[in-house]
Design a protein around this motif. Structure first.
Motif, PDB file in Angstrom:
ATOM      1  N   GLY A  19       0.813  -1.200   0.000  1.00 44.73           N
ATOM      2  CA  GLY A  19       0.000   0.000   0.000  1.00 44.73           C
ATOM      3  C   GLY A  19       0.850   1.255   0.000  1.00 44.73           C
ATOM      4  N   PRO A  20       0.227   2.414   0.076  1.00 44.69           N
ATOM      5  CA  PRO A  20       0.977   3.683   0.063  1.00 44.69           C
ATOM      6  C   PRO A  20       2.012   3.784   1.185  1.00 44.69           C
ATOM      7  CG  PRO A  20      -1.355   4.076  -0.300  1.00 44.69           C
ATOM      8  CD  PRO A  20      -1.228   2.639   0.076  1.00 44.69           C
ATOM      9  N   ASP A  21       1.761   3.081   2.289  1.00 50.78           N
ATOM     10  CA  ASP A  21       2.715   3.125   3.411  1.00 50.78           C
ATOM     11  C   ASP A  21       3.775   2.043   3.287  1.00 50.78           C
ATOM     12  OD1 ASP A  21       1.203   0.880   3.842  1.00 50.78           O
ATOM     13  OD2 ASP A  21       0.531   1.425   5.864  1.00 50.78           O
ATOM     14  N   ARG A  22       3.781   1.350   2.154  1.00 52.72           N
ATOM     15  CA  ARG A  22       4.721   0.277   1.841  1.00 52.72           C
ATOM     16  C   ARG A  22       4.540  -0.945   2.742  1.00 52.72           C
ATOM     17  NH1 ARG A  22       7.657   1.041  -2.141  1.00 52.72           N
ATOM     18  NH2 ARG A  22       8.881  -0.839  -1.719  1.00 52.72           N
ATOM     19  N   ARG A  23       3.379  -1.074   3.353  1.00 55.71           N
ATOM     20  CA  ARG A  23       3.035  -2.292   4.077  1.00 55.71           C
ATOM     21  C   ARG A  23       2.232  -3.219   3.163  1.00 55.71           C
ATOM     22  NH1 ARG A  23       1.113  -0.655  10.200  1.00 55.71           N
ATOM     23  NH2 ARG A  23       3.108   0.223  10.911  1.00 55.71           N
ATOM     24  N   THR A 395      -0.184  -5.452 -15.213  1.00 55.36           N
ATOM     25  CA  THR A 395      -0.505  -4.461 -14.180  1.00 55.36           C
ATOM     26  C   THR A 395      -1.260  -5.145 -13.057  1.00 55.36           C
ATOM     27  OG1 THR A 395      -2.590  -3.863 -15.292  1.00 55.36           O
ATOM     28  CG2 THR A 395      -0.641  -2.489 -15.769  1.00 55.36           C
ATOM     29  N   VAL A 396      -1.085  -4.617 -11.857  1.00 55.99           N
ATOM     30  CA  VAL A 396      -1.930  -4.985 -10.730  1.00 55.99           C
ATOM     31  C   VAL A 396      -2.560  -3.694 -10.244  1.00 55.99           C
ATOM     32  CG1 VAL A 396       0.073  -4.904  -9.149  1.00 55.99           C
ATOM     33  CG2 VAL A 396      -2.055  -6.042  -8.431  1.00 55.99           C
ATOM     34  N   SER A 397      -3.885  -3.636 -10.361  1.00 55.95           N
ATOM     35  CA  SER A 397      -4.613  -2.409 -10.033  1.00 55.95           C
ATOM     36  C   SER A 397      -3.968  -1.199 -10.700  1.00 55.95           C
ATOM     37  CB  SER A 397      -4.704  -2.237  -8.509  1.00 55.95           C
ATOM     38  OG  SER A 397      -5.449  -3.304  -7.937  1.00 55.95           O
ATOM     39  N   ARG A 398      -3.691  -1.357 -11.987  1.00 56.34           N
ATOM     40  CA  ARG A 398      -3.157  -0.324 -12.892  1.00 56.34           C
ATOM     41  C   ARG A 398      -1.694   0.025 -12.639  1.00 56.34           C
ATOM     42  NH1 ARG A 398      -8.079   1.327 -11.346  1.00 56.34           N
ATOM     43  NH2 ARG A 398      -7.245   2.902  -9.930  1.00 56.34           N
ATOM     44  N   THR A 399      -1.019  -0.666 -11.738  1.00 60.20           N
ATOM     45  CA  THR A 399       0.402  -0.437 -11.484  1.00 60.20           C
ATOM     46  C   THR A 399       1.213  -1.503 -12.217  1.00 60.20           C
ATOM     47  OG1 THR A 399      -0.093   0.491  -9.305  1.00 60.20           O
ATOM     48  CG2 THR A 399       2.174  -0.206  -9.712  1.00 60.20           C
ATOM     49  N   PRO A 400       2.217  -1.106 -12.995  1.00 59.05           N
ATOM     50  CA  PRO A 400       2.910  -2.070 -13.858  1.00 59.05           C
ATOM     51  C   PRO A 400       3.897  -2.966 -13.116  1.00 59.05           C
ATOM     52  CG  PRO A 400       3.823   0.119 -14.163  1.00 59.05           C
ATOM     53  CD  PRO A 400       2.641   0.292 -13.259  1.00 59.05           C
ATOM     54  N   PHE A 401       4.038  -4.189 -13.630  1.00 58.96           N
ATOM     55  CA  PHE A 401       5.110  -5.094 -13.243  1.00 58.96           C
ATOM     56  C   PHE A 401       5.348  -6.034 -14.427  1.00 58.96           C
ATOM     57  CE2 PHE A 401       1.303  -7.424 -12.169  1.00 58.96           C
ATOM     58  CZ  PHE A 401       1.602  -8.765 -12.360  1.00 58.96           C
ATOM     59  N   THR A 402       6.412  -6.800 -14.369  1.00 54.77           N
ATOM     60  CA  THR A 402       6.744  -7.707 -15.466  1.00 54.77           C
ATOM     61  C   THR A 402       6.834  -9.144 -14.979  1.00 54.77           C
ATOM     62  OG1 THR A 402       9.129  -7.429 -15.172  1.00 54.77           O
ATOM     63  CG2 THR A 402       8.024  -5.916 -16.705  1.00 54.77           C
ATOM     64  N   VAL A 403       6.563 -10.058 -15.898  1.00 55.25           N
ATOM     65  CA  VAL A 403       6.837 -11.480 -15.702  1.00 55.25           C
ATOM     66  C   VAL A 403       7.918 -11.819 -16.714  1.00 55.25           C
ATOM     67  CG1 VAL A 403       5.922 -13.822 -15.826  1.00 55.25           C
ATOM     68  CG2 VAL A 403       4.493 -11.984 -14.926  1.00 55.25           C
ATOM     69  N   ALA A 410       8.371 -10.503  -6.859  1.00 57.89           N
ATOM     70  CA  ALA A 410       8.427  -9.065  -7.103  1.00 57.89           C
ATOM     71  C   ALA A 410       7.506  -8.385  -6.121  1.00 57.89           C
ATOM     72  CB  ALA A 410       8.017  -8.740  -8.529  1.00 57.89           C
ATOM     73  N   SER A 411       7.679  -7.096  -5.942  1.00 65.17           N
ATOM     74  CA  SER A 411       6.787  -6.316  -5.096  1.00 65.17           C
ATOM     75  C   SER A 411       6.345  -5.081  -5.848  1.00 65.17           C
ATOM     76  CB  SER A 411       7.463  -5.921  -3.777  1.00 65.17           C
ATOM     77  OG  SER A 411       8.590  -5.110  -4.020  1.00 65.17           O
ATOM     78  N   VAL A 412       5.124  -4.666  -5.614  1.00 66.85           N
ATOM     79  CA  VAL A 412       4.544  -3.522  -6.301  1.00 66.85           C
ATOM     80  C   VAL A 412       3.788  -2.670  -5.290  1.00 66.85           C
ATOM     81  CG1 VAL A 412       2.878  -2.779  -8.032  1.00 66.85           C
ATOM     82  CG2 VAL A 412       4.319  -4.744  -8.489  1.00 66.85           C
ATOM     83  N   GLN A 413       4.025  -1.380  -5.317  1.00 62.95           N
ATOM     84  CA  GLN A 413       3.294  -0.451  -4.452  1.00 62.95           C
ATOM     85  C   GLN A 413       2.165   0.157  -5.267  1.00 62.95           C
ATOM     86  OE1 GLN A 413       5.648   2.747  -2.884  1.00 62.95           O
ATOM     87  NE2 GLN A 413       4.070   3.387  -1.410  1.00 62.95           N
ATOM     88  N   ILE A 414       0.959   0.024  -4.775  1.00 62.83           N
ATOM     89  CA  ILE A 414      -0.178   0.566  -5.493  1.00 62.83           C
ATOM     90  C   ILE A 414      -0.806   1.709  -4.706  1.00 62.83           C
ATOM     91  CG2 ILE A 414      -0.628  -1.662  -6.559  1.00 62.83           C
ATOM     92  CD1 ILE A 414      -3.058  -1.951  -4.727  1.00 62.83           C
ATOM     93  N   ALA A 415      -1.526   2.543  -5.420  1.00 64.06           N
ATOM     94  CA  ALA A 415      -2.256   3.642  -4.782  1.00 64.06           C
ATOM     95  C   ALA A 415      -3.666   3.159  -4.515  1.00 64.06           C
ATOM     96  CB  ALA A 415      -2.270   4.863  -5.683  1.00 64.06           C
ATOM     97  N   GLU A 416      -4.109   3.255  -3.288  1.00 66.82           N
ATOM     98  CA  GLU A 416      -5.461   2.782  -2.936  1.00 66.82           C
ATOM     99  C   GLU A 416      -6.499   3.806  -3.354  1.00 66.82           C
ATOM    100  OE1 GLU A 416      -5.781   0.068   0.672  1.00 66.82           O
ATOM    101  OE2 GLU A 416      -4.366   1.612   1.331  1.00 66.82           O
TER     102      GLU A 416
END
Length: 416
Positions: A19-23, A395-403, A410-416
């Protein structure tokens, strides 16, 4: 999902969603979706040159292609919904119809238009004996060689960053003995030899752009091509990929043939690019024709029976190619029948712009069975979801990542 024959193209990533707090976000529904294949599914982009770049100057233009039934929006939708890699024409004759007068502006606009839409652009070809400017015939061989070297450097260096993949030399097996009309490059190849011509193409291109990807491309899939490859490698010439043409105007060659052919060329340890694939949706070219160029008829219509055959064969063809781990690229040679090479009904779209069954069949593979659509997943107590799919961009919830190969987490920070 793909079957077991595709396991070498599939990755599985444990994705930690922050999340935004990196948790880690636990017990949370997120949407995962694929955006792009890493694998190059290509087609020629010849039809875009006039639509994007404008009318040709001084009769310059692509040697093949030139659909007239589709506007840019319709052509773009059909093309971009299926392919991610475009081959653009740099045949010397139409590119430079008079010394110093080139088609660079139109091709630059077209290449940038495609690149801006996420398409990888490839140039074809730097050296070829066919579709040559007639003004070369009056020059001595030293001057022809000088101009050929300049052309390679100018194209590869000038388009660097927009076009970083080139067919460096096309059909070198037949180049010194080509007898269907006079041309200066055949005479140069006869004088210098095949390996010297290959060396010129690769070394001049790499000097102009060290990071370029260069393909040795040929239609001759016999042992003659294998001998050339072996001679090139023994001469210390670095090639990045082996290009294999499979224009099947006389019928699909079948899975067994394709596997055997791919195995023969895979033994060199280089990526295999299927650079020019076609399957017809009308009557088949007679089997006694040796040179496909010798069969040009006034009308070669697509037929319902042929379209059904083409749809079945294109699925078989692509499945067979994707099952082979050495295959690193597949390029189909024509989206529409309008302006198709040799007038053959090889397109996935009819001349009037309507889709053939082969278009939908191929789309069902590339953007269906081999694609992860928007999918809701729930994160676990550690904030993770497991994503499995063909290598590419997601993307996960519109945030990009790659396979990608070798990646398991991998880790992805998304905006809630």
């Amino acid at each position: 999902m793909p079957d077991d024959s595709m396991q070498h193209r599939i990755g599985e990533v444990t994705l930690t969603v922050l999340g935004p707090d990196r948790r880690p976000l636990t017990d949370r529904v997120v949407t995962v979706a694929q955006q792009r294949h890493a694998f190059p599914f290509g087609n020629i982009g010849f039809d875009f040159v006039s639509l994007v770049g404008g009318p040709p100057p001084d009769a310059a233009g692509p040697a093949f292609g030139g659909a007239t039934a589709l506007n840019l929006d319709r052509l773009g939708d059909l093309w971009l919904n299926l392919f991610n890699t475009a081959t653009l024409p740099f045949y010397w004759g139409p590119y430079e119809p008079r010394p110093g007068t080139t088609d660079i502006e139109r091709l630059t606009r077209t290449a940038r238009w495609l690149a801006d839409r996420g398409v990888t652009v490839k140039g074809h070809p730097l050296v070829w004996h066919t579709v040559q400017p007639p003004w070369l015939l009056d020059l001595d061989l030293d001057e022809v060689e000088r101009l050929q070297r300049n052309r390679i450097r100018e194209l590869v260096g000038g388009f660097a960053g927009v076009i970083d993949v080139w067919d460096a030399i096309n059909e070198a097996v037949i180049m010194p003995v080509f007898a269907n009309g006079d041309n200066a490059i055949t005479r140069l190849a006869r004088s210098r030899g095949r390996i010297a011509m290959v060396r010129m193409a690769f070394e001049e291109a790499r000097a102009a752009h060290p990071a370029v990807t260069l393909v040795l491309n040929d239609f001759d899939l016999s042992s003659a091509y294998e001998c050339l490859i072996e001679g090139v490698l023994e001469a210390g010439i670095r090639i990045d990929a082996i290009g294999l043409q499979t224009h099947m105007h006389q019928g699909y060659r079948g899975e067994e043939y394709m596997r055997g052919m791919l195995d023969r060329f895979a033994r060199y340890g280089l990526p295999l690019h299927l650079t020019e694939s076609t399957l017809v949706s009308g009557h088949l070219m007679p089997p006694e024709i040796v040179d496909l160029n010798d069969y040009q008829i006034p009308d070669w219509p697509t037929t319902p029976e042929g379209e059904a055959r083409q749809a079945d064969e294109i699925v078989r063809h692509y499945r067979s190619l994707m099952a082979h781990p050495a295959v690193a690229s597949i390029n189909y040679w024509g989206l529409t029948d309008d302006g198709a090479w040799l007038g053959a009904p090889v397109g996935l779209v009819r001349a009037d712009g309507s889709r053939k069954p082969s278009y939908d069949a191929l789309k069902d593979l590339i953007k269906g069975q081999w694609w992860l659509p928007p999918t809701e997943m729930r994160t676990g107590s550690d904030g993770t979801v497991v994503v499995r799919g063909l290598y590419g961009d997601y993307t996960v919830s519109r945030t990009p990542f790659t396979v990608r190969p070798g990646q398991t987490a991998a880790s992805v920070q998304i905006a809630e």
